[in-house]
Design an enzyme around this catalytic site. Structure first.
Site, mmCIF file in Angstrom:
data_model
loop_
_atom_site.group_PDB
_atom_site.id
_atom_site.type_symbol
_atom_site.label_atom_id
_atom_site.label_comp_id
_atom_site.label_asym_id
_atom_site.label_seq_id
_atom_site.Cartn_x
_atom_site.Cartn_y
_atom_site.Cartn_z
ATOM 1 N N ARG A 15 23.915 34.594 11.123
ATOM 2 C CA ARG A 15 23.528 35.243 9.900
ATOM 3 C C ARG A 15 25.197 36.388 9.356
ATOM 4 O O ARG A 15 24.438 36.899 8.989
ATOM 5 C CB ARG A 15 21.998 36.191 9.940
ATOM 6 C CG ARG A 15 20.732 34.849 9.584
ATOM 7 C CD ARG A 15 18.982 35.303 9.705
ATOM 8 N NE ARG A 15 19.370 35.909 11.346
ATOM 9 C CZ ARG A 15 18.171 35.815 11.551
ATOM 10 N NH1 ARG A 15 17.502 36.579 10.559
ATOM 11 N NH2 ARG A 15 17.740 36.068 12.504
ATOM 12 N N GLN A 74 25.089 31.656 29.125
ATOM 13 C CA GLN A 74 24.133 30.380 28.835
ATOM 14 C C GLN A 74 24.972 29.734 28.034
ATOM 15 O O GLN A 74 25.257 29.647 26.559
ATOM 16 C CB GLN A 74 22.950 31.169 28.252
ATOM 17 C CG GLN A 74 22.239 31.251 28.199
ATOM 18 C CD GLN A 74 21.005 31.447 27.408
ATOM 19 O OE1 GLN A 74 21.108 32.088 26.036
ATOM 20 N NE2 GLN A 74 19.633 30.360 27.181
ATOM 21 N N ASN A 167 6.029 42.661 20.502
ATOM 22 C CA ASN A 167 7.020 43.155 21.183
ATOM 23 C C ASN A 167 8.012 43.282 21.054
ATOM 24 O O ASN A 167 9.174 42.402 20.175
ATOM 25 C CB ASN A 167 6.749 41.832 21.879
ATOM 26 C CG ASN A 167 8.065 41.173 23.636
ATOM 27 O OD1 ASN A 167 8.059 42.178 23.735
ATOM 28 N ND2 ASN A 167 8.664 39.959 23.199
ATOM 29 N N ARG A 331 50.528 63.841 12.141
ATOM 30 C CA ARG A 331 50.450 61.816 13.274
ATOM 31 C C ARG A 331 50.588 62.790 13.778
ATOM 32 O O ARG A 331 50.939 63.691 14.787
ATOM 33 C CB ARG A 331 51.737 61.794 12.621
ATOM 34 C CG ARG A 331 51.058 61.634 10.703
ATOM 35 C CD ARG A 331 53.126 60.510 10.173
ATOM 36 N NE ARG A 331 53.406 59.738 11.118
ATOM 37 C CZ ARG A 331 54.576 59.104 10.895
ATOM 38 N NH1 ARG A 331 55.398 59.705 10.394
ATOM 39 N NH2 ARG A 331 54.792 58.305 11.915
HETATM 40 C C1 UD1 Z 1 12.139 37.647 20.188
HETATM 41 C C2 UD1 Z 1 10.707 37.736 21.367
HETATM 42 C C3 UD1 Z 1 9.163 38.294 20.722
HETATM 43 C C4 UD1 Z 1 10.045 39.787 20.165
HETATM 44 C C5 UD1 Z 1 11.211 39.789 19.894
HETATM 45 C C6 UD1 Z 1 12.124 40.906 19.309
HETATM 46 C C7 UD1 Z 1 10.433 35.970 23.195
HETATM 47 C C8 UD1 Z 1 10.508 34.298 23.662
HETATM 48 N N1 UD1 Z 1 10.668 35.942 22.146
HETATM 49 O O1 UD1 Z 1 11.704 37.037 19.760
HETATM 50 O O2 UD1 Z 1 8.765 38.250 21.316
HETATM 51 O O3 UD1 Z 1 9.284 40.383 19.222
HETATM 52 O O4 UD1 Z 1 12.465 38.676 20.391
HETATM 53 O O5 UD1 Z 1 12.894 40.683 18.231
HETATM 54 O O6 UD1 Z 1 11.258 35.894 23.931
HETATM 55 N N2 UD1 Z 1 19.344 35.722 23.184
HETATM 56 C C9 UD1 Z 1 19.928 34.876 24.586
HETATM 57 N N3 UD1 Z 1 19.633 33.361 24.708
HETATM 58 C C10 UD1 Z 1 18.433 32.531 24.413
HETATM 59 C C11 UD1 Z 1 17.538 33.449 23.601
HETATM 60 C C12 UD1 Z 1 17.498 34.525 22.337
HETATM 61 O O7 UD1 Z 1 21.039 35.175 25.022
HETATM 62 O O8 UD1 Z 1 18.826 31.564 24.176
HETATM 63 C C13 UD1 Z 1 19.357 36.594 23.150
HETATM 64 C C14 UD1 Z 1 19.460 37.099 22.275
HETATM 65 O O9 UD1 Z 1 21.074 36.741 21.898
HETATM 66 C C15 UD1 Z 1 18.980 38.625 21.631
HETATM 67 C C16 UD1 Z 1 17.842 38.215 21.927
HETATM 68 O O10 UD1 Z 1 17.904 37.201 23.327
HETATM 69 O O11 UD1 Z 1 19.888 39.642 21.268
HETATM 70 C C17 UD1 Z 1 16.450 38.233 21.120
HETATM 71 O O12 UD1 Z 1 16.597 36.386 20.768
HETATM 72 P P1 UD1 Z 1 16.228 36.291 19.635
HETATM 73 O O13 UD1 Z 1 16.102 34.841 18.886
HETATM 74 O O14 UD1 Z 1 16.336 37.011 18.289
HETATM 75 O O15 UD1 Z 1 15.097 36.179 19.873
HETATM 76 P P2 UD1 Z 1 13.340 36.698 18.959
HETATM 77 O O16 UD1 Z 1 12.695 34.670 18.972
HETATM 78 O O17 UD1 Z 1 13.417 36.653 17.813
#
Ligand code: UD1
Ligand code: CA
Length: 453
Positions: A15, A74, A167, A331
């Site tokens: 996004r 990852q 969370n 400068r």
């Molecule tokens: C996650 C939480 C949710 C919380 C929210 C807060 C889980 C399952 N859910 O949701 O409870 O309210 O964050 O913002 O944990 N990332 C990785 N690898 C992955 C997936 C994510 O590195 O495979 C990283 C993303 O870059 C990001 C963070 O983890 O920095 C959170 O990922 P995101 O997809 O935003 O989590 P949510 O599904 O929104």
């Protein structure tokens, strides 16, 4: 207690609509991930692991000056639980693991310290209560208020959806237990992902009490997913910095119109007018005053200096009691020794301006050494560049350079020398003498042309 920090930063950040990985987008001139790493350092984390995915090499390259960071790829983003699982082999000593997000840059060390202190060697969760909890995982408690589990929005029933405590994603857990819990995760859920949040229910099943803390402000837990959020966190961050500056004794004429991108140190009774950008390493001495619309980038400003409106100053030093501007440009390598006066439309580059010397109007001084008590008249230019090489101009103490002089470098002007206005000085001018290259003024009888009928 030794702490290992795992920073999740593998998300694509689609996004943002950017060719650049999301965590390299900046707040206050520093990558989002840099803010989170600095926060981990403030906690004296023993081990810091960054989980990267999209644009990994670019992300790593941005942090080469921190060789102790550990990087784990990852390749496929299978969920936050899967991401932490990838990081576990990189943790070797830590007793407790703190999980942070690389795209949540405003989190404060104080908040995390409180979480760590509250949880001790147990399980800590950072939650926030929101009016609109949409999209977040909900914190589910029993009648006694004990945290039971976290349910993701997409898996929640209507009753759980009504919960406003969410969370933040930031958790603190014993490493060995976490290792075991992660092994038990499944992706049998609405998103087909391995949820880190599921370890919380496992901890509860193991008889652990979940310790919950909340940050002083919800902004600390906000993430960046698009450029709107990036801008709003930038704004919040600048507001936070401005507040801290004011509480530290700096007068800001409008705290909403100052931007600090870097490290600012200041003395007492500093006053800053509106629309000022301070970038890189900026040092402001006591009683420094900065006028509206100035940019200072890597500049040291000594005591009692006044910088008037609309100046752009870069990689420069301004000695005590000097006055600069309005509309001055310093400068790289400009050094005003002290009590100097640099006025409007003056550009100074790689030059020393001695004590009490003045360059008041419309001048270019480059690659020069100007002594003390020198007066440089309006429109004076050092011709420091011959098209191939740069050359030096030396102007000794007490010299007076008449207006509109061209000093063709390399050239020296002796102590106490006077240069007549409009001269082109291409040979050294001796001290205490008047040197000028002006042609004689003549007056002729002359008839102006008359317009034809
Ligand atoms: C996650 C939480 C949710 C919380 C929210 C807060 C889980 C399952 N859910 O949701 O409870 O309210 O964050 O913002 O944990 N990332 C990785 N690898 C992955 C997936 C994510 O590195 O495979 C990283 C993303 O870059 C990001 C963070 O983890 O920095 C959170 O990922 P995101 O997809 O935003 O989590 P949510 O599904 O929104
Ligand atoms: Ca998210």
């Amino acid at each position: 207690m030794s702490i290992g920090v795992v920073i999740l930063a593998a998300g694509q950040g689609t996004r943002m609509k950017s060719a650049q990985p999301k965590v390299l987008h900046e707040i206050a001139g520093k990558p989002l991930l840099g803010h989170v790493i600095d926060c981990a350092r403030a906690l004296s984390a023993e081990e810091i692991v960054v989980v990267y995915g999209h644009g990994g090499e670019q992300v790593r390259a941005a942090f080469t000056e921190q060789p102790d960071l550990r990087w784990v790829e990852q390749a496929e983003q299978l969920g936050t639980g899967h991401a932490v699982q990838q990081a576990m082999p990189a943790l070797t000593r830590a007793e407790q693991v703190l999980v942070l997000y690389g795209d949540v840059p405003l989190i404060l060390p104080e908040t995390l310290k409180q979480l760590i202190d509250t949880a001790g060697t147990g399980f800590g969760l950072l939650s926030v209560t929101l009016d609109d909890p949409g999209g977040y995982g909900r914190v589910v408690r029993d009648e006694a208020g004990r945290v039971q589990c976290i349910v993701e929005q997409k898996d929640a029933d209507p009753e759980q959806l009504a919960i406003r405590e969410i969370n933040t994603g930031i958790m603190f857990m014993p490493r060995h237990d976490l290792q075991r819990w992660l092994g038990g995760l499944s992706n049998d859920n609405a998103q087909g992902e391995y949820y880190l949040t599921d370890v919380l229910a496992m901890a509860v099943a193991d008889g652990l009490d979940i310790q919950v803390c909340q940050p002083a402000s919800a902004i600390e837990a906000e993430g960046v997913n698009n450029r709107l959020q990036l801008a709003s966190l930038e704004c919040a961050y600048q507001h936070r910095l401005a507040e801290a500056l004011m509480l530290d004794g700096v007068t800001l004429r409008d705290p909403a119109r100052i931007d600090v991108r870097g490290e600012l140190t200041h003395g007492i009774d500093v006053e800053i007018d509106f629309n000022v950008l301070l970038e890189g390493r900026v040092v402001l001495g006591d009683r420094v005053r900065i006028g509206a619309n100035c940019v200072l980038r890597n500049v040291t400003v000594a005591d009692d200096v006044e910088i008037l409106e609309n100046c752009v100053l870069e990689d420069s030093h301004i000695g005590p009691g000097s006055e600069v501007g309005p509309f001055a440009r310093l400068r790289p390598g400009a050094q005003l020794v002290g009590k100097a006066r640099v006025g409007n439309f003056v550009e100074i580059k790689k030059s020393v301006i001695g004590l009490g010397s003045k360059v008041n109007h419309l001048s270019y001084i480059g690659d020069s050494e100007v002594g003390t008590g020198v007066n440089i008249g309006a429109g004076t230019i050092t011709c420091n560049y011959d098209g191939a090489n740069k050359h030096k101009t030396e102007i000794a103490d007490r010299a007076f350079i008449g207006s509109n002089t061209s000093l063709v470098a390399p050239v020296k002007v002796g102590p106490g020398a006077t240069i007549g206005a409009g001269s082109v000085i291409s040979k050294d001018a001796p001290g205490e003498k008047l040197t000028l290259t002006r042609s004689k003024q003549v007056s002729l009888n002359w008839q102006r042309p008359i317009k034809k009928k």
